[in-house]
Scaffold this motif. Structure first.
Motif, PDB file in Angstrom:
ATOM      1  N   GLN A  63       0.835  -1.205   0.000  1.00  0.00           N
ATOM      2  CA  GLN A  63       0.000   0.000   0.000  1.00  0.00           C
ATOM      3  C   GLN A  63       0.870   1.255   0.000  1.00  0.00           C
ATOM      4  O   GLN A  63       1.932   1.300   0.646  1.00  0.00           O
ATOM      5  CB  GLN A  63      -0.911   0.013   1.235  1.00  0.00           C
ATOM      6  N   ASN A  64       0.402   2.268  -0.726  1.00  0.00           N
ATOM      7  CA  ASN A  64       1.094   3.553  -0.777  1.00  0.00           C
ATOM      8  C   ASN A  64       0.649   4.410   0.421  1.00  0.00           C
ATOM      9  O   ASN A  64      -0.552   4.511   0.708  1.00  0.00           O
ATOM     10  CB  ASN A  64       0.776   4.288  -2.078  1.00  0.00           C
ATOM     11  N   VAL A  65       1.609   5.023   1.077  1.00  0.00           N
ATOM     12  CA  VAL A  65       1.312   5.848   2.255  1.00  0.00           C
ATOM     13  C   VAL A  65       0.911   7.260   1.785  1.00  0.00           C
ATOM     14  O   VAL A  65       1.629   7.887   0.999  1.00  0.00           O
ATOM     15  CB  VAL A  65       2.528   5.934   3.189  1.00  0.00           C
ATOM     16  N   VAL A  66      -0.274   7.700   2.285  1.00  0.00           N
ATOM     17  CA  VAL A  66      -0.783   9.035   1.920  1.00  0.00           C
ATOM     18  C   VAL A  66      -1.083   9.841   3.204  1.00  0.00           C
ATOM     19  O   VAL A  66      -1.236   9.276   4.288  1.00  0.00           O
ATOM     20  CB  VAL A  66      -2.058   8.918   1.066  1.00  0.00           C
ATOM     21  N   GLU A  67      -1.187  11.173   3.003  1.00  0.00           N
ATOM     22  CA  GLU A  67      -1.417  12.060   4.155  1.00  0.00           C
ATOM     23  C   GLU A  67      -2.879  12.007   4.605  1.00  0.00           C
ATOM     24  O   GLU A  67      -3.176  11.932   5.799  1.00  0.00           O
ATOM     25  CB  GLU A  67      -1.050  13.502   3.764  1.00  0.00           C
ATOM     26  N   GLY A  68      -3.784  12.051   3.684  1.00  0.00           N
ATOM     27  CA  GLY A  68      -5.208  12.122   4.045  1.00  0.00           C
ATOM     28  C   GLY A  68      -5.909  10.787   3.962  1.00  0.00           C
ATOM     29  O   GLY A  68      -5.335   9.729   4.254  1.00  0.00           O
ATOM     30  N   GLU A  69      -7.163  10.877   3.517  1.00  0.00           N
ATOM     31  CA  GLU A  69      -7.997   9.673   3.420  1.00  0.00           C
ATOM     32  C   GLU A  69      -7.579   8.828   2.217  1.00  0.00           C
ATOM     33  O   GLU A  69      -7.431   9.352   1.116  1.00  0.00           O
ATOM     34  CB  GLU A  69      -9.461  10.102   3.270  1.00  0.00           C
ATOM     35  N   PRO A  70      -7.401   7.518   2.380  1.00  0.00           N
ATOM     36  CA  PRO A  70      -7.016   6.649   1.261  1.00  0.00           C
ATOM     37  C   PRO A  70      -8.105   6.618   0.194  1.00  0.00           C
ATOM     38  O   PRO A  70      -9.293   6.611   0.512  1.00  0.00           O
ATOM     39  CB  PRO A  70      -6.855   5.266   1.910  1.00  0.00           C
ATOM     40  N   ALA A  71      -7.693   6.629  -1.070  1.00  0.00           N
ATOM     41  CA  ALA A  71      -8.655   6.590  -2.176  1.00  0.00           C
ATOM     42  C   ALA A  71      -9.225   5.182  -2.358  1.00  0.00           C
ATOM     43  O   ALA A  71     -10.389   5.026  -2.709  1.00  0.00           O
ATOM     44  CB  ALA A  71      -7.988   7.061  -3.459  1.00  0.00           C
ATOM     45  N   ASP A  72      -8.428   4.188  -2.147  1.00  0.00           N
ATOM     46  CA  ASP A  72      -8.875   2.790  -2.271  1.00  0.00           C
ATOM     47  C   ASP A  72      -7.978   1.908  -1.403  1.00  0.00           C
ATOM     48  O   ASP A  72      -7.152   2.396  -0.633  1.00  0.00           O
ATOM     49  CB  ASP A  72      -8.880   2.345  -3.734  1.00  0.00           C
ATOM     50  N   GLU A  73      -8.101   0.597  -1.578  1.00  0.00           N
ATOM     51  CA  GLU A  73      -7.362  -0.362  -0.747  1.00  0.00           C
ATOM     52  C   GLU A  73      -5.865  -0.372  -1.035  1.00  0.00           C
ATOM     53  O   GLU A  73      -5.082  -0.957  -0.286  1.00  0.00           O
ATOM     54  CB  GLU A  73      -7.926  -1.775  -0.982  1.00  0.00           C
ATOM     55  N   ASN A  74      -5.481   0.303  -2.116  1.00  0.00           N
ATOM     56  CA  ASN A  74      -4.057   0.353  -2.441  1.00  0.00           C
ATOM     57  C   ASN A  74      -3.335   1.489  -1.716  1.00  0.00           C
ATOM     58  O   ASN A  74      -2.125   1.639  -1.876  1.00  0.00           O
ATOM     59  CB  ASN A  74      -3.866   0.513  -3.951  1.00  0.00           C
ATOM     60  N   GLU A  75      -4.072   2.251  -0.971  1.00  0.00           N
ATOM     61  CA  GLU A  75      -3.478   3.352  -0.202  1.00  0.00           C
ATOM     62  C   GLU A  75      -3.749   3.147   1.279  1.00  0.00           C
ATOM     63  O   GLU A  75      -4.704   2.464   1.673  1.00  0.00           O
ATOM     64  CB  GLU A  75      -4.053   4.687  -0.648  1.00  0.00           C
ATOM     65  N   ILE A  76      -2.904   3.828   2.105  1.00  0.00           N
ATOM     66  CA  ILE A  76      -3.052   3.729   3.554  1.00  0.00           C
ATOM     67  C   ILE A  76      -2.665   5.063   4.186  1.00  0.00           C
ATOM     68  O   ILE A  76      -1.713   5.724   3.744  1.00  0.00           O
ATOM     69  CB  ILE A  76      -2.196   2.574   4.128  1.00  0.00           C
ATOM     70  N   ASN A  77      -3.406   5.478   5.197  1.00  0.00           N
ATOM     71  CA  ASN A  77      -3.135   6.730   5.902  1.00  0.00           C
ATOM     72  C   ASN A  77      -1.814   6.611   6.664  1.00  0.00           C
ATOM     73  O   ASN A  77      -1.445   5.549   7.143  1.00  0.00           O
ATOM     74  CB  ASN A  77      -4.284   7.030   6.866  1.00  0.00           C
ATOM     75  N   LEU A  78      -1.086   7.732   6.754  1.00  0.00           N
ATOM     76  CA  LEU A  78       0.224   7.734   7.403  1.00  0.00           C
ATOM     77  C   LEU A  78       0.154   7.181   8.824  1.00  0.00           C
ATOM     78  O   LEU A  78       1.010   6.393   9.231  1.00  0.00           O
ATOM     79  CB  LEU A  78       0.805   9.152   7.408  1.00  0.00           C
ATOM     80  N   ALA A  79      -0.847   7.613   9.599  1.00  0.00           N
ATOM     81  CA  ALA A  79      -0.950   7.172  10.992  1.00  0.00           C
ATOM     82  C   ALA A  79      -1.103   5.656  11.072  1.00  0.00           C
ATOM     83  O   ALA A  79      -0.472   4.975  11.892  1.00  0.00           O
ATOM     84  CB  ALA A  79      -2.141   7.866  11.657  1.00  0.00           C
TER      85      ALA A  79
END
Length: 398
Positions: A63-79
């Motif tokens: 999963q790609n780490v993002v600052e805000g809300e994840p767009a889909d299951e391939n992203e994850i919030n930094l926290a």
């Protein structure tokens, strides 16, 4: 779960004779296929780790780490990412472990079927790769098990082969651990699950043994023209030499009978082998084919219908015909003649016996006659019981 999985993986590898590394790759492929059904948008981000040594079996979603809300299951919030990896940062990636149990029974069953399909294909290719070039050839196997029903399980390079009763040598008793040679008659069902059919009763096995044991046959100097066989009893082999300086029969027999003895030994000395000199002259070939009987003459009755009459000395008649006609039957198969009629040199007619005329009774003198009559009247004489003539049964030897 991991321990049970690796136990099954090990058992599967032993059962199918498939290399563990190749098996692991096939399992990985099947599990990824199942995971993609659950995560259809994450096909490129799924990873499977299988290590039989450490007994590790895990699946991850990158999963790609993002600052805000994840767009889909391939992203994850930094926290959340930092709960997985404290060093996670925006723009980086983390590997989130997936719970394989959540895939559900359908996904697991799909993976299982995929693995089985792959294994069947692997096993098919392995068997074909190992045996295809051995079709119509002879191999040496180890007897693994002799079943009560008569089927013998043989082992060749970790592959089990089955020697059925109808392809065995009659009266041959095989035992576990014994090394035996078998002939691969054919490989059936090549497109699905190859079946290796083997035999010890076919005449082709004898031919291959001659080629392996006799250099002159292997290099083509001596040629096997024909073979007829009754497994476990007798075989006739017709040979011919391309080189006039090489004796075909002698080459097959070998010094001190060593070569032919080695071949007969492969059949447990249950079978006799006659080496017959081949001739393009039918009369000569037929006469030789009836060995060990001596032949006086051969008359071809019909060359197209392949029929002939053979005359042998009277004392050779039983030998020429053989027990239950075996010798002449093998000669028929060897020469290709449909009928070989064996006749004795001289016809044997039953002897006629005549009864000798009874000698006339001599007249008794008066004194003797009176004496006999007196004894008869007194009951002193007794008429002897009629004797039954003894009979002998004439035994006819075949």
């Amino acid at each position: 779960m991991a321990n049970g999985f690796f136990e099954e993986l090990s058992a599967l590898g032993s059962e199918t004779n498939v290399d563990t590394d190749l098996l692991v790759e096939k399992v990985k492929s099947a599990m990824l296929k199942a995971a993609r059904k659950v995560y259809p948008n994450s096909e490129e981000n799924l990873r499977v780790t299988i290590d039989p040594l450490t007994k590790t079996f895990e699946m991850y979603l990158i999963q790609n780490v993002v600052e805000g809300e994840p767009a889909d299951e391939n992203e994850i919030n930094l926290a959340e990412a930092r709960t997985i990896d404290p060093a996670a940062y925006v723009g980086g990636t983390v590997s989130r472990r997936l719970d394989i149990a959540k895939f559900g029974r359908a996904a697991a069953q799909s993976a299982k079927q995929s693995i089985k399909g792959d294994l069947r294909e692997i096993n098919r290719e392995r068997i074909l790769g190992e045996f295809q070039h051995l079709e119509n050839d002879c191999i040496t196997c180890e007897v693994k098990q002799v079943e009560a029903g008569g089927t013998v399980t043989l082992l060749y390079h970790n592959t089990e082969l089955y020697l059925f009763r109808n392809e065995q040598i009659p009266n041959e008793n095989l035992h576990e651990g014994q090394l035996v040679k078998v002939y691969i008659t054919t490989i059936a069902n090549k497109q699905k699950k190859p079946i290796i059919k083997i035999s010890r009763a076919r005449k082709e096995l004898v031919k291959r043994l001659f080629e392996l044991e006799i250099p002159e046959i292997y290099d083509g100097t001596v040629e096997i023209k024909a073979i007829s066989r009754e497994a476990g009893s007798r075989t006739k082999v017709a040979v011919w030499s391309r080189d006039p300086n090489v004796d075909a029969v002698g080459a097959c027999i070998g010094k001190n009978n060593a070569r032919i003895r080695a071949i007969v030994g492969e059949f447990g000395d249950l079978e006799k082998i006659d080496i017959i000199p081949y001739s393009e002259v039918p009369e000569e070939f037929i006469a030789s084919a009836l060995a060990p009987a001596k032949v006086l003459s051969v008359t071809i009755l019909d060359s197209e219908e392949k029929t002939c009459t053979v005359v042998v000395p009277n004392d050779q008649l039983s030998l020429a015909i053989g027990n239950r006609g075996q010798n002449v039957k093998l000669a028929v198969k060897l020469t290709g003649y449909k009928k070989i009629d064996i006749k004795p040199e001289f016809s044997i007619e039953p002897e006629k016996t005549e009864e000798a005329p009874a000698a006339p009774a001599e007249p008794l003198d008066a004194e003797t006659e009176a004496s006999l009559m007196e004894e008869s009247d007194l009951g002193m004489t007794e008429k002897p019981a009629a004797e039954t003539p003894a009979t002998e049964a004439n035994g006819i030897e075949e």
